[in-house]
Structure formats: structure tokens, C-alpha cells
Design a protein around this motif. Structure first.
Motif, PDB file in Angstrom:
ATOM      1  N   GLN A  33       0.830  -1.207   0.000  1.00 43.24           N
ATOM      2  CA  GLN A  33       0.000   0.000   0.000  1.00 43.24           C
ATOM      3  C   GLN A  33       0.861   1.252   0.000  1.00 43.24           C
ATOM      4  OE1 GLN A  33      -2.690  -0.354   3.332  1.00 43.24           O
ATOM      5  NE2 GLN A  33      -4.166  -1.557   2.160  1.00 43.24           N
ATOM      6  N   ALA A  34       2.001   1.189   0.683  1.00 43.37           N
ATOM      7  CA  ALA A  34       2.890   2.357   0.758  1.00 43.37           C
ATOM      8  C   ALA A  34       3.412   2.776  -0.607  1.00 43.37           C
ATOM      9  CB  ALA A  34       4.057   2.067   1.707  1.00 43.37           C
ATOM     10  N   VAL A  35       3.494   1.841  -1.541  1.00 45.39           N
ATOM     11  CA  VAL A  35       4.020   2.170  -2.876  1.00 45.39           C
ATOM     12  C   VAL A  35       2.938   2.187  -3.950  1.00 45.39           C
ATOM     13  CG1 VAL A  35       6.338   1.320  -2.329  1.00 45.39           C
ATOM     14  CG2 VAL A  35       4.664  -0.243  -3.364  1.00 45.39           C
ATOM     15  N   SER A  36       1.688   2.060  -3.550  1.00 45.70           N
ATOM     16  CA  SER A  36       0.603   1.978  -4.536  1.00 45.70           C
ATOM     17  C   SER A  36       0.449   3.256  -5.360  1.00 45.70           C
ATOM     18  CB  SER A  36      -0.728   1.631  -3.850  1.00 45.70           C
ATOM     19  OG  SER A  36      -1.095   2.675  -2.962  1.00 45.70           O
ATOM     20  N   GLN A  81      14.248   7.443  -8.287  1.00 45.35           N
ATOM     21  CA  GLN A  81      15.017   8.573  -7.762  1.00 45.35           C
ATOM     22  C   GLN A  81      15.838   8.168  -6.531  1.00 45.35           C
ATOM     23  OE1 GLN A  81      12.722  12.190  -7.202  1.00 45.35           O
ATOM     24  NE2 GLN A  81      11.295  11.537  -8.802  1.00 45.35           N
ATOM     25  N   ILE A  82      17.084   8.613  -6.504  1.00 41.75           N
ATOM     26  CA  ILE A  82      17.947   8.442  -5.332  1.00 41.75           C
ATOM     27  C   ILE A  82      18.298   9.849  -4.850  1.00 41.75           C
ATOM     28  CG2 ILE A  82      20.064   7.461  -4.385  1.00 41.75           C
ATOM     29  CD1 ILE A  82      20.096   5.498  -6.751  1.00 41.75           C
ATOM     30  N   PRO A  83      17.536  10.354  -3.887  1.00 41.76           N
ATOM     31  CA  PRO A  83      17.780  11.719  -3.412  1.00 41.76           C
ATOM     32  C   PRO A  83      19.116  11.841  -2.680  1.00 41.76           C
ATOM     33  CG  PRO A  83      15.635  10.881  -2.674  1.00 41.76           C
ATOM     34  CD  PRO A  83      16.395   9.730  -3.243  1.00 41.76           C
ATOM     35  N   ALA A  84      19.610  13.048  -2.583  1.00 40.44           N
ATOM     36  CA  ALA A  84      20.834  13.311  -1.818  1.00 40.44           C
ATOM     37  C   ALA A  84      20.661  12.784  -0.396  1.00 40.44           C
ATOM     38  CB  ALA A  84      21.117  14.815  -1.797  1.00 40.44           C
ATOM     39  N   GLY A  85      21.686  12.130   0.094  1.00 37.71           N
ATOM     40  CA  GLY A  85      21.649  11.581   1.443  1.00 37.71           C
ATOM     41  C   GLY A  85      21.150  10.146   1.518  1.00 37.71           C
ATOM     42  N   PHE A  86      20.682   9.595   0.394  1.00 34.87           N
ATOM     43  CA  PHE A  86      20.200   8.214   0.338  1.00 34.87           C
ATOM     44  C   PHE A  86      21.120   7.389  -0.550  1.00 34.87           C
ATOM     45  CE2 PHE A  86      16.486  10.558   1.623  1.00 34.87           C
ATOM     46  CZ  PHE A  86      15.808   9.711   2.476  1.00 34.87           C
ATOM     47  N   ARG A  87      21.257   6.106  -0.233  1.00 31.00           N
ATOM     48  CA  ARG A  87      22.091   5.211  -1.038  1.00 31.00           C
ATOM     49  C   ARG A  87      21.283   4.444  -2.087  1.00 31.00           C
ATOM     50  NH1 ARG A  87      24.483   1.329   2.902  1.00 31.00           N
ATOM     51  NH2 ARG A  87      24.662   0.205   0.969  1.00 31.00           N
ATOM     52  N   ASN A  88      19.983   4.328  -1.859  1.00 34.56           N
ATOM     53  CA  ASN A  88      19.142   3.517  -2.736  1.00 34.56           C
ATOM     54  C   ASN A  88      17.828   4.229  -3.003  1.00 34.56           C
ATOM     55  OD1 ASN A  88      20.781   1.081  -3.123  1.00 34.56           O
ATOM     56  ND2 ASN A  88      20.636   0.915  -0.902  1.00 34.56           N
ATOM     57  N   ASN A  89      16.969   3.574  -3.762  1.00 37.10           N
ATOM     58  CA  ASN A  89      15.686   4.179  -4.110  1.00 37.10           C
ATOM     59  C   ASN A  89      14.529   3.309  -3.611  1.00 37.10           C
ATOM     60  OD1 ASN A  89      15.532   2.058  -6.017  1.00 37.10           O
ATOM     61  ND2 ASN A  89      16.277   3.361  -7.680  1.00 37.10           N
ATOM     62  N   ILE A  90      13.324   3.740  -3.901  1.00 39.76           N
ATOM     63  CA  ILE A  90      12.127   3.015  -3.464  1.00 39.76           C
ATOM     64  C   ILE A  90      12.108   1.612  -4.082  1.00 39.76           C
ATOM     65  CG2 ILE A  90       9.602   2.946  -3.643  1.00 39.76           C
ATOM     66  CD1 ILE A  90       9.691   6.057  -3.359  1.00 39.76           C
ATOM     67  N   ARG A  91      12.394   1.500  -5.374  1.00 34.98           N
ATOM     68  CA  ARG A  91      12.372   0.192  -6.036  1.00 34.98           C
ATOM     69  C   ARG A  91      13.368  -0.767  -5.367  1.00 34.98           C
ATOM     70  NH1 ARG A  91      10.331  -0.182 -10.714  1.00 34.98           N
ATOM     71  NH2 ARG A  91      11.044   1.868 -11.395  1.00 34.98           N
ATOM     72  N   TRP A  92      14.573  -0.277  -5.077  1.00 35.87           N
ATOM     73  CA  TRP A  92      15.573  -1.129  -4.446  1.00 35.87           C
ATOM     74  C   TRP A  92      15.085  -1.611  -3.078  1.00 35.87           C
ATOM     75  CZ3 TRP A  92      18.234  -1.365   0.086  1.00 35.87           C
ATOM     76  CH2 TRP A  92      19.257  -2.316   0.149  1.00 35.87           C
ATOM     77  N   SER A 110      12.341   3.306   5.332  1.00 38.78           N
ATOM     78  CA  SER A 110      13.149   3.937   4.280  1.00 38.78           C
ATOM     79  C   SER A 110      12.275   4.319   3.090  1.00 38.78           C
ATOM     80  CB  SER A 110      14.263   2.992   3.818  1.00 38.78           C
ATOM     81  OG  SER A 110      15.170   2.755   4.865  1.00 38.78           O
ATOM     82  N   ILE A 111      11.349   3.453   2.731  1.00 39.54           N
ATOM     83  CA  ILE A 111      10.436   3.754   1.622  1.00 39.54           C
ATOM     84  C   ILE A 111       9.611   5.001   1.942  1.00 39.54           C
ATOM     85  CG2 ILE A 111       8.350   2.943   0.421  1.00 39.54           C
ATOM     86  CD1 ILE A 111       9.623   0.082   0.571  1.00 39.54           C
ATOM     87  N   SER A 112       9.113   5.099   3.165  1.00 41.00           N
ATOM     88  CA  SER A 112       8.317   6.268   3.559  1.00 41.00           C
ATOM     89  C   SER A 112       9.146   7.546   3.482  1.00 41.00           C
ATOM     90  CB  SER A 112       7.775   6.085   4.979  1.00 41.00           C
ATOM     91  OG  SER A 112       6.854   5.026   5.013  1.00 41.00           O
ATOM     92  N   ALA A 113      10.385   7.480   3.955  1.00 36.29           N
ATOM     93  CA  ALA A 113      11.264   8.654   3.890  1.00 36.29           C
ATOM     94  C   ALA A 113      11.550   9.032   2.443  1.00 36.29           C
ATOM     95  CB  ALA A 113      12.561   8.370   4.642  1.00 36.29           C
ATOM     96  N   LEU A 114      11.837   8.042   1.613  1.00 39.78           N
ATOM     97  CA  LEU A 114      12.103   8.306   0.197  1.00 39.78           C
ATOM     98  C   LEU A 114      10.884   8.905  -0.494  1.00 39.78           C
ATOM     99  CD1 LEU A 114      14.186   5.125  -0.556  1.00 39.78           C
ATOM    100  CD2 LEU A 114      14.928   7.461  -1.097  1.00 39.78           C
ATOM    101  N   LYS A 115       9.700   8.419  -0.154  1.00 37.43           N
ATOM    102  CA  LYS A 115       8.476   8.980  -0.740  1.00 37.43           C
ATOM    103  C   LYS A 115       8.342  10.460  -0.394  1.00 37.43           C
ATOM    104  CE  LYS A 115       4.424   7.195  -0.840  1.00 37.43           C
ATOM    105  NZ  LYS A 115       3.163   6.522  -0.529  1.00 37.43           N
ATOM    106  N   ARG A 116       8.544  10.791   0.875  1.00 39.52           N
ATOM    107  CA  ARG A 116       8.406  12.195   1.293  1.00 39.52           C
ATOM    108  C   ARG A 116       9.389  13.086   0.537  1.00 39.52           C
ATOM    109  NH1 ARG A 116       7.875   9.736   6.266  1.00 39.52           N
ATOM    110  NH2 ARG A 116      10.026  10.194   6.855  1.00 39.52           N
ATOM    111  N   VAL A 117      10.626  12.649   0.441  1.00 33.08           N
ATOM    112  CA  VAL A 117      11.651  13.456  -0.222  1.00 33.08           C
ATOM    113  C   VAL A 117      11.382  13.570  -1.722  1.00 33.08           C
ATOM    114  CG1 VAL A 117      14.114  13.592  -0.768  1.00 33.08           C
ATOM    115  CG2 VAL A 117      13.388  12.974   1.532  1.00 33.08           C
ATOM    116  N   THR A 118      11.044  12.458  -2.367  1.00 35.18           N
ATOM    117  CA  THR A 118      10.827  12.490  -3.818  1.00 35.18           C
ATOM    118  C   THR A 118       9.535  13.226  -4.173  1.00 35.18           C
ATOM    119  OG1 THR A 118       9.852  10.255  -3.803  1.00 35.18           O
ATOM    120  CG2 THR A 118      12.214  10.433  -4.287  1.00 35.18           C
ATOM    121  N   GLU A 119       8.547  13.187  -3.302  1.00 34.28           N
ATOM    122  CA  GLU A 119       7.310  13.953  -3.569  1.00 34.28           C
ATOM    123  C   GLU A 119       7.588  15.446  -3.518  1.00 34.28           C
ATOM    124  OE1 GLU A 119       4.694  12.304  -0.607  1.00 34.28           O
ATOM    125  OE2 GLU A 119       4.081  10.652  -1.923  1.00 34.28           O
TER     126      GLU A 119
END
Length: 160
Positions: free
Chosen positions: A19-22, A31-42, A147-156
């Protein structure tokens, strides 16, 4: 905790993970934002691969994922190194849902059994039974769900 409760927790956690990635686009998942090593897919693929490794490989059961998945999403990998075609978010969630049912079917009535190989984690923590390994895999998934939740917030915010 009873076996049924643990399997239900696994099902609930998987549902929440997918649901978090729906609402995540394929572009956002890359997207791999600054400060992250990976992305949502990874992170999504990593949850899948690590549970496959922990439960099926360490417990001597057949793997249902190709070696390509382990090369893309295993420990220490990075999307920056990917040479293979990326699975879609929908494909990863489908595999995660299938895996949940395979875990329940394969390990029902067996959680107290010793794993073929114990799992040794940081600080010498050793997990010896199938149930201990399953319980740990849920903790691992929760960490990557964060990590997925954090990446979502940053990429949004980057897309806005």
C-alpha cells in the motif's frame, strides 16, 4: 505469539508495504535523493530478496526468485550498478504477495524447527529456528518500509 499470529503479522506488514508504494510512479521509484544510497524500487526488491534468502535458502527450501533479483537487490547492491531490466513496482508487489503465501504454506507447523543454517546478525545475534528467522525478517521489512516512507516524502517534495 502463536504461529497464526506471526503469519497474520507478516500478511498485515506485506499489505502495508505494498500500500505504501501503490501511488508511487515508476519515475519516482527510480530517484535516489541526496543523502540516500538507494531508491524506493531497491528497498522493495531488497525486502523480497532478503526474506527469500533468510527463510528459503537458510532453511533449505527451493528459491522462487532468479539470481538476477539477488544481483539487483541483495545486501550491498545499489541501483547505480544495475545492468538488468528493472521489475516494475506492480511486479515486485505481486512477488511479495506470492512470497507471503509461500512462507505460510511452506513453514506452517515448522516454526520451532532449526534452520539448516542459523542466521548470524550484528553483534553476534544468532537466530537458529525458522520462527526466529521469520520474526527477524518482519523487523527487517519494517526498517525498509521506513526507508520507503522517507524516500516517498523526499521524492514527492522534489516533484512538487
Amino acid at each position: 505469539m502463536t504461529e497464526e499470529m506471526l503469519f497474520n503479522q507478516m500478511h498485515i506488514l506485506r499489505t502495508l508495504t505494498c500500500q505504501a508504494v501503490s501511488d508511487v510512479s515508476e519515475a519516482q521509484a527510480e530517484q535516489i535523493p541526496a543523502g540516500f544510497r538507494n531508491n524506493i524500487r531497491w528497498n522493495l526488491g531488497h525486502i523480497l530478496v532478503i526474506q527469500e534468502f533468510l527463510l528459503f535458502r537458510l532453511c533449505g527450501e527451493a528459491l522462487a526468485l532468479s539470481d538476477d533479483y539477488f544481483r539487483m537487490f541483495g545486501r550491498g547492491t545499489s541501483p547505480a550498478d544495475w545492468q538488468l531490466e528493472r521489475p516494475s513496482i506492480a511486479e515486485l508487489c505481486s512477488l511479495l504477495e506470492d512470497q507471503t503465501e509461500r512462507v505460510r504454506t511452506t513453514f506452517s507447523g515448522r516454526l520451532g524447527e532449526p534452520a539448516r543454517r542459523p542466521f548470524v546478525w550484528r553483534a553476534g545475534v544468532e537466530l537458529k529456528t525458522i520462527g526466529e528467522i521469520l520474526s527477524f525478517s518482519l523487523i527487517h521489512e519494517g526498517m525498509h518500509q521506513g526507508s520507503i516512507s522517507a524516500l516517498k516524502r523526499v521524492t514527492e517534495k522534489a516533484d512538487a
